[in-house]
Design an enzyme around this catalytic site. Structure first.
Site, PDB file in Angstrom:
ATOM      1  N   ASP A 257     -18.623  21.730  16.437  1.00 32.30           N
ATOM      2  CA  ASP A 257     -18.656  20.573  17.263  1.00 32.30           C
ATOM      3  C   ASP A 257     -18.721  19.243  16.581  1.00 32.30           C
ATOM      4  O   ASP A 257     -18.422  18.182  17.059  1.00 32.30           O
ATOM      5  CB  ASP A 257     -19.846  20.851  18.057  1.00 32.30           C
ATOM      6  CG  ASP A 257     -19.729  19.602  19.273  1.00 32.30           C
ATOM      7  OD1 ASP A 257     -18.857  19.703  19.747  1.00 32.30           O
ATOM      8  OD2 ASP A 257     -20.811  19.080  19.500  1.00 32.30           O
ATOM      9  N   GLU A 262     -14.924  12.058  11.555  1.00 31.73           N
ATOM     10  CA  GLU A 262     -14.708  12.117  13.043  1.00 31.73           C
ATOM     11  C   GLU A 262     -13.997  10.783  13.368  1.00 31.73           C
ATOM     12  O   GLU A 262     -14.321   9.444  12.871  1.00 31.73           O
ATOM     13  CB  GLU A 262     -15.616  12.184  13.639  1.00 31.73           C
ATOM     14  CG  GLU A 262     -16.332  13.688  13.465  1.00 31.73           C
ATOM     15  CD  GLU A 262     -17.699  13.852  14.393  1.00 31.73           C
ATOM     16  OE1 GLU A 262     -18.030  13.107  15.397  1.00 31.73           O
ATOM     17  OE2 GLU A 262     -18.262  15.017  14.417  1.00 31.73           O
ATOM     18  N   HIS A 280     -17.127  17.030  19.196  1.00 32.09           N
ATOM     19  CA  HIS A 280     -18.275  16.666  19.230  1.00 32.09           C
ATOM     20  C   HIS A 280     -18.824  16.471  20.873  1.00 32.09           C
ATOM     21  O   HIS A 280     -19.270  15.424  21.472  1.00 32.09           O
ATOM     22  CB  HIS A 280     -18.268  15.090  18.795  1.00 32.09           C
ATOM     23  CG  HIS A 280     -19.754  14.853  18.089  1.00 32.09           C
ATOM     24  ND1 HIS A 280     -19.771  13.955  16.976  1.00 32.09           N
ATOM     25  CD2 HIS A 280     -21.006  14.967  18.630  1.00 32.09           C
ATOM     26  CE1 HIS A 280     -21.172  13.853  16.821  1.00 32.09           C
ATOM     27  NE2 HIS A 280     -21.899  14.538  17.764  1.00 32.09           N
ATOM     28  N   LEU A 281     -18.980  17.614  21.150  1.00 32.49           N
ATOM     29  CA  LEU A 281     -19.297  17.725  22.854  1.00 32.49           C
ATOM     30  C   LEU A 281     -20.913  18.015  23.034  1.00 32.49           C
ATOM     31  O   LEU A 281     -21.079  18.460  24.305  1.00 32.49           O
ATOM     32  CB  LEU A 281     -18.382  18.806  23.564  1.00 32.49           C
ATOM     33  CG  LEU A 281     -16.856  18.414  23.517  1.00 32.49           C
ATOM     34  CD1 LEU A 281     -16.191  19.763  24.262  1.00 32.49           C
ATOM     35  CD2 LEU A 281     -16.848  17.179  24.228  1.00 32.49           C
TER      36      LEU A 281
END
Length: 527
Positions: A257, A262, A280-281
């Site tokens: 994730d 990023e 990235h949840l």
């Protein structure tokens, strides 16, 4: 009194602004600004509430002339320059518990997705292929989960995994045997975990010690067929080594994730068989976003309005309930530290803070920070309780803390001692009526004085006529004496005089005071 002013610079639940306003702050919500726009604006704010988009860099902090606190609605503070904030005296807070359940549930979801190859099965089914015989999953029941990091989120993952009848082996240097028993997990070293785990999930912050904790070398130690999940921080896994393990078949599956860089738009892992990823949840649920927004607003408002410190990363915690009780002790500690700092001319390699009686029952960290702030403020007016411990460490100052719960001559006492070339020197103070700071001893001499405003510190020979001479000198110079406090070691020996005066004493008057018969030391003090 002017209300503290807060800027919310990232999108968050609108109730956060309401909480700031209800608790006595003025708030502006201005999101999506460039770094240059933020730098131009930040100088007018006491608090900055952010999520992950705003970058609190050295340049932002340099421009933040009034900033007292940065609050991150979430756990990770990679976007905040914490050393620079500490040096600037800015508290950095996060909300480590607001999205814990959400992140833990996402890790469990990815474990199931890996075990049953759900994303690829879904894609092929929707493509009309009906690949019933093409996917052979594994059960999680009875499998061993290797937990790297057994803190808040890790412990929630462990409890969920145990509910799924998995065995949990945990590696965490801070995990005590007692806590491991309480969690129902087996504490193990990293090599043992790597060799035994069927699934590995990471729940540790990114530090110099944890960076690439799953390196090529450590991935080679894993059990063949292992499945790996990372919902913590990018950089914990060597992504190139992870791809090599997936390509070779040694690693049966991986789900990320978070990524080292990023947003991850061109990762070499994309397209690798048995690899699952999400953007990235981990904290992305309605409940979590509400929770962290409300928590950061509550924490920041408590600090700006009441002095309470919660979930700070660069300052001792101080609850809003503790703050009123500790406030007079911190004031006493600060003036004692200031006095020692103003009277010490030698280099100081060590400072000791000794609390006795009622003070020993309190949280000593804020008291120590207040002493250091007073002591170091002699060198820089920008020193406060946040950056004082940082600056002390930077200067190589050894800080010792001592507690004595029994009462001595006073129901509560704080003693500040410094090691100098001339030997150990100390001052001590207490609280009158539990609120009024008073000096009761300095350098071994009993003397009672209130430390406030402009003062004169004089060491002289205890002889008749001196008090009249110093009073006459100050009177001739138009300096009014507020209080007169005396102490001596013995009759005819060394005496100490502390005078409070209504205005600062000029340098030439200090020189004339030093020239009086019997005077050994004269120094102006300011509190």
């Amino acid at each position: 009194m002017t209300k503290p002013k807060v800027l919310i610079s990232d999108k968050m639940d609108p109730n956060a602004a309401r909480i700031f306003e209800e608790r006595g702050c003025d708030v502006d919500v201005i999101t999506g600004e460039t770094p240059e726009q933020l730098i131009a604006r930040i100088g007018e704010y006491d608090g900055l509430a952010i999520r992950s988009s705003t970058k609190v860099t050295q340049a932002v902090l340099d421009a933040a002339t009034n900033l007292k606190v940065v609050g991150r609605a979430g756990i990770g503070v990679d976007n905040v320059d914490i050393p620079a904030a500490s040096a600037k005296g800015v508290v950095v807070m996060n909300t480590p518990f607001g999205n814990s359940i959400t992140t833990a549930e996402h890790a469990i979801a990815l474990i199931f997705a890996l075990a049953r190859q759900l994303p690829e099965a879904n894609a092929q089914t929707q493509a009309g292929l009906w690949p019933k015989n093409g996917f052979m999953g594994v059960e999680v029941t009875g499998k061993t989960l290797g937990l790297i990091g057994a803190g808040n989120i890790g412990s929630i993952v462990a409890s969920r995994a145990l509910g799924l009848r998995m065995k949990v082996v945990a590696f965490d240097p801070f995990l005590t045997p007692e806590r491991a028993v309480e969690m129902g997990v087996e504490k193990a070293d990293l090599d043992t975990l790597l060799s035994r785990a069927d699934f590995i999930t990471l729940h540790t912050p990114l530090t110099d010690q944890t960076r690439n904790i799953l390196s090529a070398e450590n991935l080679a130690k894993t059990k063949k067929g292992v499945r790996i999940v990372n919902c913590a921080r990018g950089g914990l896994i060597d992504e190139a080594a992870l791809k090599a393990g997936l390509d070779s078949g040694h690693i049966a599956g991986a789900a990320l994730d978070v990524f080292q860089t990023e947003p991850a738009k061109d990762s070499p892992l994309f397209g690798t068989p048995n690899f699952i990823c999400t953007p990235h949840l981990g904290a992305s649920t309605t409940e979590a976003q509400v929770n962290v927004a409300l928590q950061v607003a509550e924490q920041m408002a408590d600090y700006l309005v009441n002095g309470g410190v919660t979930n700070a990363l660069n300052m001792p915690s101080l609850s809003a309930e503790e703050a009123p009780k500790l406030k007079p002790y911190m004031k006493l500690a600060e003036v004692l530290g200031s006095m020692v700092g103003q009277l010490t001319v030698d280099s100081v390699p060590r400072i000791s803070i000794h609390v006795e009686g009622a003070a020993a029952e309190l949280n000593q960290k804020p008291i120590t920070a207040a002493v250091l702030a007073g002591f170091l403020r002699v060198q820089s007016a920008t020193v406060n309780m946040v950056n004082a411990p940082f600056l002390a460490k930077e200067r190589g100052l050894e800080v010792r803390e001592v507690k004595t719960e029994r009462e001595g001559d006073y129901h509560t006492l704080i003693r500040v001692s410094v090691k100098t070339e001339a030997g150990e020197r100390s001052v001590a103070g207490t609280l009158f009526n539990n609120v009024e700071p008073r000096l009761v001893e300095m350098f071994g001499i009993k003397v009672e004085a209130e430390l406030a405003g402009s003062m004169l510190y004089i060491v002289n020979e205890d002889a008749p006529g001196f008090i009249g001479r110093i009073g006459t000198l100050l009177g001739e110079k138009g300096i009014n004496i507020g209080t007169f406090n005396l102490g001596r070691r013995a009759a005819g020996g060394e005496a100490v005089l502390l005078l409070s005066v209504d205005s600062p004493v000029a340098a030439d008057v200090l020189d004339q005071a030093r020239a009086l018969p019997g005077v050994k030391t004269v120094k102006a003090l300011s509190f």
